[in-house]
Design a protein around this motif. Structure first.
Motif, mmCIF file in Angstrom:
data_model
loop_
_atom_site.group_PDB
_atom_site.id
_atom_site.type_symbol
_atom_site.label_atom_id
_atom_site.label_comp_id
_atom_site.label_asym_id
_atom_site.label_seq_id
_atom_site.Cartn_x
_atom_site.Cartn_y
_atom_site.Cartn_z
ATOM 1 N N UNK A 54 0.834 -1.197 0.000
ATOM 2 C CA UNK A 54 0.000 0.000 0.000
ATOM 3 C C UNK A 54 0.872 1.252 0.000
ATOM 4 N N UNK A 55 0.521 2.216 -0.836
ATOM 5 C CA UNK A 55 1.235 3.492 -0.869
ATOM 6 C C UNK A 55 0.528 4.454 0.085
ATOM 7 N N UNK A 56 0.742 4.236 1.372
ATOM 8 C CA UNK A 56 0.153 5.072 2.401
ATOM 9 C C UNK A 56 1.058 5.044 3.615
ATOM 10 N N UNK A 57 1.040 6.112 4.383
ATOM 11 C CA UNK A 57 1.784 6.122 5.648
ATOM 12 C C UNK A 57 0.881 5.768 6.825
ATOM 13 N N UNK A 58 -0.393 5.563 6.547
ATOM 14 C CA UNK A 58 -1.353 5.237 7.606
ATOM 15 C C UNK A 58 -2.220 4.054 7.191
ATOM 16 N N UNK A 59 -1.665 2.843 7.180
ATOM 17 C CA UNK A 59 -2.479 1.672 6.819
ATOM 18 C C UNK A 59 -3.600 1.473 7.829
ATOM 19 N N UNK A 60 -4.712 0.984 7.339
ATOM 20 C CA UNK A 60 -5.901 0.848 8.178
ATOM 21 C C UNK A 60 -6.178 -0.603 8.528
ATOM 22 N N UNK A 61 -7.041 -0.795 9.509
ATOM 23 C CA UNK A 61 -7.483 -2.142 9.874
ATOM 24 C C UNK A 61 -8.213 -2.790 8.704
ATOM 25 N N UNK A 62 -8.935 -1.969 7.942
ATOM 26 C CA UNK A 62 -9.639 -2.504 6.770
ATOM 27 C C UNK A 62 -8.657 -3.068 5.736
ATOM 28 N N UNK A 82 4.222 2.759 3.923
ATOM 29 C CA UNK A 82 5.227 3.744 4.301
ATOM 30 C C UNK A 82 5.065 4.167 5.758
ATOM 31 N N UNK A 83 4.491 3.287 6.550
ATOM 32 C CA UNK A 83 4.285 3.568 7.962
ATOM 33 C C UNK A 83 5.605 3.700 8.709
ATOM 34 N N UNK A 84 5.584 4.475 9.783
ATOM 35 C CA UNK A 84 6.759 4.591 10.653
ATOM 36 C C UNK A 84 6.569 3.789 11.935
ATOM 37 N N UNK A 85 5.427 3.108 12.053
ATOM 38 C CA UNK A 85 5.126 2.335 13.249
ATOM 39 C C UNK A 85 4.871 0.880 12.857
ATOM 40 N N UNK A 86 5.859 0.036 13.087
ATOM 41 C CA UNK A 86 5.717 -1.381 12.754
ATOM 42 C C UNK A 86 4.920 -2.097 13.831
ATOM 43 N N UNK A 87 4.119 -3.054 13.406
ATOM 44 C CA UNK A 87 3.369 -3.911 14.331
ATOM 45 C C UNK A 87 3.597 -5.350 13.893
ATOM 46 N N UNK A 88 4.150 -6.168 14.794
ATOM 47 C CA UNK A 88 4.522 -7.528 14.425
ATOM 48 C C UNK A 88 3.931 -8.532 15.389
ATOM 49 N N UNK A 89 3.196 -9.485 14.832
ATOM 50 C CA UNK A 89 2.663 -10.589 15.610
ATOM 51 C C UNK A 89 3.279 -11.897 15.141
ATOM 52 N N UNK A 90 2.732 -13.004 15.612
ATOM 53 C CA UNK A 90 3.296 -14.308 15.267
ATOM 54 C C UNK A 90 3.163 -14.607 13.782
ATOM 55 N N UNK A 125 1.331 -12.164 11.620
ATOM 56 C CA UNK A 125 0.890 -10.940 10.960
ATOM 57 C C UNK A 125 1.900 -9.829 11.190
ATOM 58 N N UNK A 126 2.202 -9.101 10.125
ATOM 59 C CA UNK A 126 3.165 -8.001 10.208
ATOM 60 C C UNK A 126 2.621 -6.819 9.429
ATOM 61 N N UNK A 127 2.671 -5.644 10.034
ATOM 62 C CA UNK A 127 2.428 -4.387 9.333
ATOM 63 C C UNK A 127 3.681 -3.544 9.516
ATOM 64 N N UNK A 128 4.353 -3.198 8.413
ATOM 65 C CA UNK A 128 5.640 -2.511 8.548
ATOM 66 C C UNK A 128 5.989 -1.786 7.266
ATOM 67 N N UNK A 129 7.071 -1.028 7.337
ATOM 68 C CA UNK A 129 7.617 -0.364 6.160
ATOM 69 C C UNK A 129 8.489 -1.340 5.377
ATOM 70 N N UNK A 130 8.845 -0.946 4.160
ATOM 71 C CA UNK A 130 9.734 -1.778 3.353
ATOM 72 C C UNK A 130 11.097 -1.963 4.019
ATOM 73 N N UNK A 131 11.748 -0.904 4.537
ATOM 74 C CA UNK A 131 13.045 -1.130 5.192
ATOM 75 C C UNK A 131 12.962 -2.119 6.350
ATOM 76 N N UNK A 132 11.865 -2.075 7.127
ATOM 77 C CA UNK A 132 11.717 -3.015 8.246
ATOM 78 C C UNK A 132 11.613 -4.447 7.739
ATOM 79 N N UNK A 133 10.855 -4.667 6.675
ATOM 80 C CA UNK A 133 10.716 -6.019 6.139
ATOM 81 C C UNK A 133 12.046 -6.526 5.585
#
Length: 385
Positions: free
Chosen positions: A327-335, A357-365, A367-375
């Protein structure tokens, strides 16, 4: 500016295990620079005097312990039987030859005929994000990763990319065996830029150029072999839902893509209606090239169903299926994540990743929501399991 290439370690490892290694990749991606950091015994086989020099020195060269670098090896077919003979005379000696090549089909033909079981293939891409930690991601996305294309020296983009494609269409492709007029190829390249990341329709492009879809598919297949285009196949496992069966094509270097589409700066890029497709292709290429540089290339697909469910990238690694949405967004949504999960459930994906392009990574077992550099950090640290 000296940049250490991630794939250098892989090349050195393969040289310890094989008599010969072939370093393949697009022209001007840095193969020669990397190779010459490994040995001084270098021969450019596109040059007739260099072929003569190699021919004269061959008896003594093959007895030395030096690594022999043979650039554009596929241009001199007579070399390959010699290589086979030299390798077979001392089969237990590894690390003897490093072949460099820009055209995979031609090189692979000679390899399969003469060097099967004697050689390991390693692919070098243009620079990727993990090799340029001090370079803004937005600059690499805009200009692409070719060392001379402006990512290291400002002011060269986009003229360098234009000159690169002009030389490719007017000299290289005809020399490599693709019999097509430069003007026709240049029009095709622009059309491929216009359909970057879209479902492939060879008939539609063929009609615009007055060519059959068979001819268009042949040209594009050749461009794949020159490492300019990546074909992403659709997921084809049996599902209850009807699946899209057409592949997608992406330009592997976004600098070339943006040059073809007339984009000169980041502001202009972000205002384009196709900017999302450009970002998607950039992320996919960074992921796949990073895995390839670690010696772990993976099978890759995308998923799209007839009712609109979609996954941008599916990869299988160590028997684990990863579903990756871009996604080309800095604020990915739950949707956004809910949509990814629904599609991932269809294919039984073990891991789900939302790259933005988020600056706040969220990582579970799983599921991951993160930026490209984090991945990419996860991949480099070998935690991608």
């Amino acid at each position: 500016m000296i940049v250490l290439r991630n794939v250098k370690t892989l090349v050195e490892q393969r040289l310890k295990s094989y008599p010969a290694v072939a370093l393949i990749g697009p022209r001007q991606s840095g193969k020669t620079t990397l190779a010459r950091s490994l040995s001084t015994e270098y021969f450019d086989l596109e040059q007739e005097p260099e072929r003569l020099r190699l021919d004269v020195q061959w008896p003594s060269l093959i007895k030395t312990k030096s690594l022999i670098i043979l650039d554009e090896a596929q241009t001199w077919p007579e070399l390959f039987p010699r290589l086979r003979g030299a390798i077979d005379e001392a089969r237990r000696r590894n690390g003897r030859f490093l072949l460099l090549g820009s055209v995979s089909p031609a090189l692979m033909k000679h390899v399969s005929e003469s060097l099967a079981g004697r050689l390991s293939l390693v692919e070098l891409s243009p620079f990727i994000l993990t090799e340029l930690p001090d370079t803004p991601l937005t600059e690499l996305w805009l200009r692409g990763g070719f060392p001379d294309g402006g990512i290291l020296t400002s002011g060269l983009y986009p003229q360098w990319q234009k000159d690169y494609l002009d030389l490719l269409t007017q000299r290289d492709l005809p020399n490599w065996g693709l019999n097509v007029k430069p003007q026709v190829m240049q029009r095709l390249l622009k059309m491929l830029a216009a359909v970057h990341g879209q479902l492939w329709n060879a008939s539609q492009i063929g009609q615009s150029l007055g060519l059959s879809y068979h001819t268009i598919n042949g040209y594009v297949h050749f461009l794949e072999g020159t490492f300019l285009i990546r074909k992403l196949q659709p997921w084809s496992a049996n599902l209850r839902k009807r699946l899209v069966r057409s592949p997608k094509f992406y330009w592997r270097d976004t600098g070339i893509l943006h040059s073809l589409l007339g984009v000169r700066d980041n502001k202009t890029l972000l205002n384009q209606p196709w900017v999302g497709a450009s970002w998607e292709g950039f992320v996919i290429e960074q992921i796949l090239d990073t895995l390839n540089n670690t010696g772990r290339p993976v099978d890759a697909w995308f998923l799209r169903t007839s009712d609109g469910s979609e996954i941008d990238l599916l990869i299988r690694y160590d028997n684990t299926l990863w579903a990756i949405e871009v996604k080309l967004t800095s604020h990915p949504s739950l949707q956004d994540f809910d949509s990814l999960n629904r599609a991932a459930d269809m294919v039984g994906a073990d891991k789900r990743v939302l790259v933005s392009q988020t600056t706040q990574a969220a990582m579970g077992e799983d599921k991951i929501s993160c930026s490209l550099p984090e991945l990419l950090k996860i991949i480099v640290k070998s935690n991608f399991t």
